[in-house]
Scaffold this motif. Structure first.
Motif, mmCIF file in Angstrom:
data_model
loop_
_atom_site.group_PDB
_atom_site.id
_atom_site.type_symbol
_atom_site.label_atom_id
_atom_site.label_comp_id
_atom_site.label_asym_id
_atom_site.label_seq_id
_atom_site.Cartn_x
_atom_site.Cartn_y
_atom_site.Cartn_z
ATOM 1 N N GLU A 1 77.429 -47.935 33.185
ATOM 2 C CA GLU A 1 77.460 -46.607 32.579
ATOM 3 C C GLU A 1 78.705 -46.526 31.706
ATOM 4 O OE1 GLU A 1 77.288 -45.021 36.615
ATOM 5 O OE2 GLU A 1 79.314 -44.193 36.334
ATOM 6 N N HIS A 2 78.573 -45.914 30.521
ATOM 7 C CA HIS A 2 79.683 -45.989 29.577
ATOM 8 C C HIS A 2 80.610 -44.786 29.696
ATOM 9 C CE1 HIS A 2 82.070 -46.765 26.073
ATOM 10 N NE2 HIS A 2 81.499 -47.952 25.974
ATOM 11 N N LYS A 3 81.894 -45.054 29.865
ATOM 12 C CA LYS A 3 82.864 -43.970 30.091
ATOM 13 C C LYS A 3 83.001 -43.040 28.886
ATOM 14 C CE LYS A 3 86.447 -46.529 31.328
ATOM 15 N NZ LYS A 3 85.995 -47.936 31.319
ATOM 16 N N HIS A 4 82.879 -43.597 27.674
ATOM 17 C CA HIS A 4 83.003 -42.763 26.487
ATOM 18 C C HIS A 4 81.861 -41.743 26.429
ATOM 19 C CE1 HIS A 4 84.122 -41.650 22.394
ATOM 20 N NE2 HIS A 4 82.855 -41.775 22.058
ATOM 21 N N LEU A 5 80.716 -42.120 26.964
ATOM 22 C CA LEU A 5 79.567 -41.216 26.919
ATOM 23 C C LEU A 5 79.628 -40.138 28.007
ATOM 24 C CD1 LEU A 5 76.688 -43.805 26.298
ATOM 25 C CD2 LEU A 5 78.068 -42.573 24.616
ATOM 26 N N LEU B 1 95.030 -49.595 17.398
ATOM 27 C CA LEU B 1 94.552 -50.970 17.556
ATOM 28 C C LEU B 1 93.143 -50.980 18.149
ATOM 29 C CD1 LEU B 1 97.763 -52.683 19.042
ATOM 30 C CD2 LEU B 1 96.938 -52.777 16.676
ATOM 31 N N TRP B 2 92.967 -50.156 19.162
ATOM 32 C CA TRP B 2 91.681 -50.130 19.879
ATOM 33 C C TRP B 2 90.544 -49.728 18.933
ATOM 34 C CZ3 TRP B 2 88.768 -45.596 21.243
ATOM 35 C CH2 TRP B 2 87.650 -45.872 22.043
ATOM 36 N N SER B 3 90.829 -48.792 18.007
ATOM 37 C CA SER B 3 89.764 -48.263 17.154
ATOM 38 C C SER B 3 89.158 -49.344 16.257
ATOM 39 C CB SER B 3 90.284 -47.101 16.303
ATOM 40 O OG SER B 3 91.244 -47.591 15.388
ATOM 41 N N ARG C 1 77.465 -49.330 40.478
ATOM 42 C CA ARG C 1 77.781 -48.546 39.285
ATOM 43 C C ARG C 1 79.094 -49.045 38.699
ATOM 44 N NH1 ARG C 1 79.099 -43.520 41.022
ATOM 45 N NH2 ARG C 1 79.731 -43.301 38.868
ATOM 46 N N MET C 2 79.051 -49.377 37.413
ATOM 47 C CA MET C 2 80.245 -49.901 36.758
ATOM 48 C C MET C 2 80.605 -49.045 35.562
ATOM 49 S SD MET C 2 80.273 -53.908 37.019
ATOM 50 C CE MET C 2 79.703 -54.776 38.464
ATOM 51 N N PRO C 3 81.570 -48.144 35.726
ATOM 52 C CA PRO C 3 82.059 -47.386 34.571
ATOM 53 C C PRO C 3 82.665 -48.360 33.556
ATOM 54 C CG PRO C 3 82.669 -46.306 36.614
ATOM 55 C CD PRO C 3 82.152 -47.667 36.980
ATOM 56 N N SER C 4 82.006 -48.466 32.411
ATOM 57 C CA SER C 4 82.285 -49.554 31.485
ATOM 58 C C SER C 4 82.828 -49.022 30.163
ATOM 59 C CB SER C 4 80.989 -50.320 31.182
ATOM 60 O OG SER C 4 80.394 -50.785 32.367
ATOM 61 N N GLY C 5 83.390 -49.941 29.391
ATOM 62 C CA GLY C 5 83.683 -49.669 27.994
ATOM 63 C C GLY C 5 84.952 -48.875 27.768
ATOM 64 N N GLY C 6 85.241 -48.766 26.495
ATOM 65 C CA GLY C 6 86.543 -48.242 26.118
ATOM 66 C C GLY C 6 86.620 -46.743 25.962
ATOM 67 N N LEU C 7 87.818 -46.254 26.328
ATOM 68 C CA LEU C 7 88.302 -44.918 25.972
ATOM 69 C C LEU C 7 89.651 -45.188 25.309
ATOM 70 C CD1 LEU C 7 87.744 -42.898 29.283
ATOM 71 C CD2 LEU C 7 86.478 -42.614 27.157
ATOM 72 N N ALA C 8 90.043 -44.348 24.354
ATOM 73 C CA ALA C 8 91.346 -44.546 23.712
ATOM 74 C C ALA C 8 92.430 -44.562 24.782
ATOM 75 C CB ALA C 8 91.589 -43.433 22.704
ATOM 76 N N THR D 1 71.081 -52.880 19.712
ATOM 77 C CA THR D 1 72.315 -52.559 20.409
ATOM 78 C C THR D 1 71.991 -51.862 21.718
ATOM 79 O OG1 THR D 1 74.504 -51.550 20.120
ATOM 80 C CG2 THR D 1 72.632 -50.346 19.200
ATOM 81 N N TYR D 2 73.011 -51.338 22.390
ATOM 82 C CA TYR D 2 72.811 -50.699 23.701
ATOM 83 C C TYR D 2 74.077 -49.931 24.041
ATOM 84 C CZ TYR D 2 75.595 -54.740 25.062
ATOM 85 O OH TYR D 2 76.585 -55.675 25.134
ATOM 86 N N SER D 3 73.972 -49.075 25.013
ATOM 87 C CA SER D 3 75.099 -48.297 25.539
ATOM 88 C C SER D 3 75.789 -47.511 24.406
ATOM 89 C CB SER D 3 76.065 -49.215 26.288
ATOM 90 O OG SER D 3 77.008 -48.448 27.006
ATOM 91 N N ALA D 4 77.116 -47.369 24.449
ATOM 92 C CA ALA D 4 77.812 -46.487 23.499
ATOM 93 C C ALA D 4 77.631 -46.926 22.049
ATOM 94 C CB ALA D 4 79.301 -46.428 23.832
ATOM 95 N N MET D 5 77.418 -48.226 21.823
ATOM 96 C CA MET D 5 77.269 -48.714 20.461
ATOM 97 C C MET D 5 75.997 -48.185 19.793
ATOM 98 S SD MET D 5 79.824 -50.424 19.405
ATOM 99 C CE MET D 5 80.977 -49.427 20.341
ATOM 100 N N LEU D 6 75.047 -47.714 20.603
ATOM 101 C CA LEU D 6 73.838 -47.112 20.017
ATOM 102 C C LEU D 6 74.233 -45.962 19.095
ATOM 103 C CD1 LEU D 6 70.723 -46.645 19.871
ATOM 104 C CD2 LEU D 6 71.033 -45.001 21.731
#
Lengths: 321, 357
Positions: free
Chosen positions: A168-172, A300-302, A112-119, A204-209
């Motif tokens: 798995e996406h952390k933002h979700l 910047l991240w946004s 399991r890989m907690p992925s992707g961005g959070l501010a 697309t996939y994951s949070a970008m959906l």
């Protein structure tokens, strides 16, 4: 009553532990503490001796999972952050991914890989590494975008006899809710048309959906209908569903949160270009994060990663081509 | 052959072992046979290599046979063993068929790796023999995981052994895995063959501690030192370390000193090996030392040793002849699927062939 994406991941692990004595969980802080994101909350208490805290040793964590899998166990590994899987990279790509090919002994491990961005996540707590792992033969790479998929695909990951990288996406985790856990599921390897349309396909996939769906709703107000395909798993990648969608729309925009060089969006475009070149009415486009490390400051991240605005702009450009 | 029990073995007998260890001279002779078999096999592999019959590298275990055989003999069926590059003797002692070695080196389709992997990269995971990957230290945590699985399944009295060289001790994987074994209190025996060189790099450029076995205490493991040129010392130390792990004593770190009596591979003339080391006690050939001991003690005479050499040579020649007659893997019949879950494999179409003019 509703359930979040994070709770679905917790519930899937609880079910896997309850249903199969071969399952155990191993990772940093996953035990009594319940995990950095609480994805294993109360599991150590409910399943004594089967949810084990690991030292900060990603290489040895994955190595041990492989050894246990050889002996018939079905370990679930939590990487805490996808970014921290890189110290365990060698075991994943050289040991887990090659074992079956070399020896005919399967390696049923789920990572399991907690992925992707959070501010505020910054360069080392925000990465999307799915493309990196998909590059290697012998691995399955899942990128669930919905609560239902997070649950059912994690259960399927544990059941699969091969190593699965579960992004798995952390933002979700907290932002996405469903009324209940699913009772049935699409099989892994099938993409889903998340929104039907006729003028342009966004893959697309994951949070970008969810960013892509928001962009599509906005553009619908302008009279153009965008079809959105959720890949669900990027390896295997469901080329048929993608090409079928492009056949309907003639235009393709691929969106991913990962870095731009190579990766999933490039792969999708390569496949459509080779298998469905004649279906395209305009050059296929792609939108990824910027080619820099991931910035810490939310301002910047946004703009570093794609969002509904930048996806909308890219889609409008492509519609005019 | 005199049939007397060596006094050392009485004290080290594991009380949980149902069968008594064999009398010392018999055990010594048995180990010597594995060493000799490994040496004769290595010579054959080297000669096949020079004849151009082996694809890729040729790696020998010359000089490490005593340590390796002693480890293999201390293990039992049901144990876990992750040998490294120079553990031919230990593999044979653990029960790896001679044919597995020859078939893998020659790339036979009938070998355990079926031409998909070669030379020392072979094993039978379901029999506890783990196939090494090239990345040093990477097998140790895999042994740990196998031992954790046994514990989950309430299987007791199992030992897992992993081998590395002096160079392998510098990897992060080594550190992570030894620490992990100590945290989990696993019955791991980690054997370090300090053969003075990692490829061409001497130990002074590899580590700065006085003795590698000193590291054990820092991990919460038990240190052991062995003279890798002396079979008796290896048998004593390895049987002790394995028995202690089996009895619940947690991880054991065995460091054996020896000299690699060959290049890193047969492509390497090892010109960099210090002449003084070769002349020192470290440079002794463990096989010759054992042979001299057998003769000196009267445990075997020169006629018996000659007969033994002829016997193992016949075994090796027969295995090599068999494997050489076997088919190579057929690229057109190969199953190009890296997944066990066949339904999830991806099909990458070949490019459309060009139309001939």
């Amino acid at each position: 009553m509703s359930i979040t994406y994070l709770e679905a991941i917790r519930e899937a692990q609880a079910k896997a532990l309850a249903d199969d004595p071969r399952v155990f969980i191993y990772g940093q802080d996953v035990g009594e503490f319940g995990g950095a994101f609480k994805a294993t909350k109360r599991l150590a208490q409910e399943f004594p001796g089967r949810v084990l805290d690991a030292p900060i040793s990603e290489d040895a964590i994955v190595g041990a999972a492989i050894g246990a899998a050889i002996e018939g166990m079905r370990p679930i590994i939590e990487m805490q952050y996808a970014d921290f899987s890189t110290p365990g990279f060698n075991q994943i790509i050289n040991q887990a991914a090659t074992l079956f090919w070399r020896t005919r002994v399967p390696c049923p491990i789920t990572i399991r890989m907690p992925s992707g961005g959070l501010a505020g996540g910054g360069p080392f707590h925000s990465q999307c590494l799915e493309g990196l792992y998909a590059h290697y033969p012998g691995l399955i790479v899942m990128t669930p975008a919905t609560v239902e998929d997070a649950y059912s695909m994690l259960l399927e990951a544990v059941a699969i006899d091969d190593p699965v990288i579960f992004c798995e996406h952390k933002h979700l985790y907290y932002h996405l809710k469903a009324p209940a856990l699913p009772t049935d599921a699409m099989p892994v390897g099938k993409a889903r048309v998340a929104r039907a349309g006729r003028d342009l396909t966004i893959v697309t996939y994951s949070a970008m959906l969810h960013e892509a769906l928001a962009a599509a709703e906005e553009i619908a107000l302008e009279g153009e209908e965008i079809e959105v395909v959720d890949l669900r798993s990027i390896k295997p990648l469901d080329t048929d569903t993608v090409v079928a969608s492009v056949a309907r729309t003639g235009r393709l925009l691929c969106v991913g949160e990962a870095f731009p060089w190579g990766g999933v969006t490039a792969e999708v475009i390569a496949r459509v270009a080779t298998e469905g070149f004649g279906l395209l009415d305009a050059p296929p486009q792609r939108l990824n994060a910027k080619d820099t490390p991931i910035p810490y400051h939310p301002d910047l991240w946004s703009v570093h990663r794609p969002n509904a605005n930048s996806i909308g702009a890219a889609a409008r450009n492509l519609l005019r081509m | 052959m005199r049939d007397r029990l060596h006094p050392m073995l009485h004290s080290e007998e594991n009380p949980r072992t149902p069968e008594a260890p064999p009398p010392f001279p018999a055990q010594y002779l048995k180990a010597y046979r594995f060493m000799l078999l490994a040496r004769v096999l290595d010579d054959k592999i080297a000669s096949l290599g020079r004849a151009g019959k082996i694809h890729g590298g040729v790696f020998l275990g010359r000089g490490q046979e005593a340590l390796s055989a002693a480890l293999g003999m201390a293990l039992r069926p049901g144990d876990i063993f992750a040998p490294l590059i120079r553990d031919g003797a230990g593999r044979l002692a653990f029960g790896e068929p001679l044919l597995d070695a020859v078939r893998t080196c020659l790339g036979s389709a009938l070998g355990p790796m079926r031409g998909r992997d070669g030379n020392v990269h072979r094993g039978r995971p379901k029999k506890g023999l783990l196939p090494m990957i090239s990345h040093l230290g990477a097998m140790i945590s895999v042994v740990n995981g196998a031992l954790m699985a046994r514990r989950f399944n309430h299987v007791e009295g199992v030992v897992g052994a992993a081998c590395v060289g002096d160079g392998g001790t510098s990897t992060g994987a080594f550190h992570e895995a030894l620490n992990q074994a100590a945290v989990e209190h696993l019955p791991l025996v980690l054997v370090v063959a300090n053969n003075q060189y990692a490829y061409s790099t001497p130990t002074r450029r590899q580590f700065a501690c006085k003795d590698l076995s000193d590291r054990a205490i820092g991990y919460g493991a038990t240190p052991h030192k062995a003279d890798g040129t002396d079979l008796e010392d290896c048998l004593r130390v390895l049987s002790t370390a394995v028995a202690q792990a089996r009895a619940g004593g947690g991880p054991q770190l065995v460091v054996a000193s020896l000299l690699r009596l060959c290049g890193h591979g047969e492509h390497d003339d090892a010109h960099y090996v210090d002449a003084k080391l070769k002349e020192s006690a470290l440079g002794r050939d463990c096989l010759q030392v054992a042979e001299e001991r057998l003769l000196r003690e009267g445990w075997a005479d020169s006629e018996a040793l000659l007969a033994l050499r002829q016997e193992v040579t016949r075994e090796v020649e027969a295995a090599a002849a068999t494997a050489q007659r076997e088919p190579a893997p057929d690229p057109f019949k190969e199953d190009w699927c890296a997944l066990s879950s066949r339904h999830l494999r991806e099909i990458f179409e070949a490019p459309i062939p060009s139309i001939p003019a």
